[in-house]
Design an enzyme around this catalytic site. Structure first.
Site, PDB file in Angstrom:
ATOM      1  CG  ASN A   8       1.040  -6.438   8.654  1.00 28.76           C
ATOM      2  OD1 ASN A   8       2.093  -7.468   9.423  1.00 28.76           O
ATOM      3  ND2 ASN A   8      -0.013  -6.699   8.372  1.00 28.76           N
ATOM      4  CE  LYS A  10      -1.873  -8.115   6.083  1.00 27.66           C
ATOM      5  NZ  LYS A  10      -1.959  -7.992   5.038  1.00 27.66           N
ATOM      6  CG  HIS A  93      -4.352  -6.481  10.425  1.00 28.45           C
ATOM      7  ND1 HIS A  93      -4.382  -7.547   9.686  1.00 28.45           N
ATOM      8  CD2 HIS A  93      -3.454  -6.246   9.678  1.00 28.45           C
ATOM      9  CE1 HIS A  93      -4.893  -7.540   8.303  1.00 28.45           C
ATOM     10  NE2 HIS A  93      -3.534  -6.512   8.218  1.00 28.45           N
ATOM     11  CD  GLU A  95      -4.283 -10.311   7.325  1.00 29.36           C
ATOM     12  OE1 GLU A  95      -3.643 -10.052   8.130  1.00 29.36           O
ATOM     13  OE2 GLU A  95      -4.191 -10.130   6.273  1.00 29.36           O
ATOM     14  CD  GLU A 162      -4.333  -2.202   7.427  1.00 31.76           C
ATOM     15  OE1 GLU A 162      -3.320  -1.938   6.409  1.00 31.76           O
ATOM     16  OE2 GLU A 162      -4.975  -3.141   8.250  1.00 31.76           O
ATOM     17  N   GLY A 168      -4.632  -7.152   0.180  1.00 31.33           N
ATOM     18  CA  GLY A 168      -4.129  -7.922  -0.059  1.00 31.33           C
ATOM     19  C   GLY A 168      -5.519  -9.006  -1.615  1.00 31.33           C
ATOM     20  CB  SER A 200      -3.633  -3.183  -2.795  1.00 35.84           C
ATOM     21  OG  SER A 200      -4.495  -4.782  -2.142  1.00 35.84           O
TER      22      SER A 200
HETATM   23  P1  PGA Z   1      -1.332  -5.266   1.582  1.00 38.65           P
HETATM   24  O1  PGA Z   1      -1.749  -5.731   3.575  1.00 38.65           O
HETATM   25  O2  PGA Z   1      -0.824  -3.683   1.954  1.00 38.65           O
HETATM   26  O3  PGA Z   1      -1.274  -6.830   2.071  1.00 38.65           O
HETATM   27  O4  PGA Z   1      -3.191  -5.408   0.903  1.00 38.65           O
HETATM   28  C1  PGA Z   1      -2.238  -4.597   4.170  1.00 38.65           C
HETATM   29  C2  PGA Z   1      -1.839  -5.558   6.059  1.00 38.65           C
HETATM   30  O5  PGA Z   1      -2.743  -6.409   5.834  1.00 38.65           O
HETATM   31  O6  PGA Z   1      -1.888  -4.130   6.957  1.00 38.65           O
END
Ligand code: PGA
Length: 241
Positions: A8, A10, A93, A95, A162, A168, A200
Site C-alpha cells: 500500500n 498510500k 483502511h 486512515e 491492521e 507506521g 509495521s
Molecule cells: P505500515 O502501513 O506497514 O507502514 O505500518 C501498513 C498499512 O497502513 O497498510
C-alpha cells in the site's frame, strides 16, 4: 497454501518518474509465482499507467466511491477502477476511517459495489491503542466485520487485520496477539477468506505472521516503498514451507 504480498503506497511517491521507478523496481524484485501473489496499491493518478502492465504485479486502488457514477466530486468509482484492469481495492483502511470519517456503513456499501464490478475488496479492520488497552480489541474487530461485511459473500473478499497502533509506528503487533486476532477473524469469516496482517511489517518480521500466526499474507505500507526490502519480503514468503 497460497500467500499474498500487498504493498500500500498510500500518498507516495509524489511524482510520476519516481512512481514508475518504484513500480519497475518492485516488479524486478518479485516473480509471478503460484505460491505468492504480489500486488501494489498506488495512488489513483498512477493506476492507468501500471494496471495490466506487469504480469508479476497485480494492481489495486486504495479506495473507491460508494456510487457507480454521478455528482461525487473528487471520487473514483469502482467501475472506473475495474475498467482499468485493476484487480483489488482497499476498503476501510484505518486512515480513511480516521481522517476521512469513513464509517462501517460506507465500508459495506463500497464493498458491495466493488464486488458488483468484479473487483476483489480488501476490507481493513483493526482496533486503536485505546480499544486494546480497554480490552475491547476483539469486540471492535468483530463489530467492524459484522457491519462492514453485512450481506456480503465473504468468500469473495479479503480481510486485512491492521491494528491502528501498529501502522507506521515501527511497533508491529506481537505474534501472540496477532495469532489470537487471526483466530477470531477466521471464526467469523470461515475458511475461504484470505486474511492479511498489516502494521509495521518488514523483511525481518513479515513472514513470521504467515508461518506462526495463521495469516495468508501481508499488507505492507512503509516497507513497500523500498523495492529491495519488498523483494526480501517476497523471498522470505516464497521460502516458507
Ligand atoms: P505500515 O502501513 O506497514 O507502514 O505500518 C501498513 C498499512 O497502513 O497498510
Amino acid at each position: 497454501m497460497k500467500y499474498y504480498l500487498f504493498g500500500n503506497w498510500k500518498c507516495n511517491p509524489t511524482n510520476a518518474q519516481e512512481a514508475k521507478k518504484l513500480f519497475s523496481d518492485t516488479a524486478k524484485g518479485v516473480k509471478r509465482s503460484e505460491k505468492v501473489e504480489t500486488a501494489v496499491f498506488p495512488p489513483f493518478c498512477y493506476l492507468a499507467e501500471f494496471a495490466g502492465k506487469k504480469k508479476e504485479v497485480a494492481i489495486g486502488a486504495q479506495n473507491c466511491c460508494f456510487k457507480e457514477s454521478g455528482a461525487f466530486t473528487g471520487e473514483v468509482s469502482p467501475k472506473q477502477i475495474a475498467d482499468l484492469e485493476c484487480k483489488y481495492v482497499l476498503i476501510g483502511h484505518s486512515e480513511r476511517r480516521k481522517l476521512f470519517f469513513e464509517t462501517d456503513g460506507f465500508v459495506n456499501e463500497k464493498t458491495k459495489l466493488a464486488l458488483s464490478f468484479d473487483l476483489i475488496p480488501v476490507v481493513c479492520v483493526g482496533e486503536t491503542d485505546e480499544d486494546r488497552t480497554a480490552g475491547r480489541a476483539v469486540e471492535v474487530v468483530k463489530n467492524q466485520l459484522a457491519a462492514g461485511l453485512k450481506d456480503v459473500d465473504v468468500k469473495k473478499v479479503f480481510a486485512a487485520y491492521e491494528p491502528v497502533w501498529a501502522i507506521g509506528t515501527g511497533k508491529a503487533c506481537g505474534i501472540a496477539e496477532a495469532r489470537e486476532m487471526a483466530r477470531v477473524i477466521r471464526e467469523v469469516l470461515g475458511p475461504d477468506t484470505p486474511i492479511l496482517y498489516g502494521g509495521s511489517a518488514n523483511a525481518k518480521n513479515g513472514a513470521v505472521y504467515l508461518k506462526e500466526a495463521g495469516y495468508n499474507g501481508l499488507l505492507v505500507g512503509g516497507a513497500s516503498l523500498k523495492a529491495d526490502e519488498f523483494a526480501k519480503m517476497f523471498q522470505e514468503i516464497e521460502g516458507l514451507e
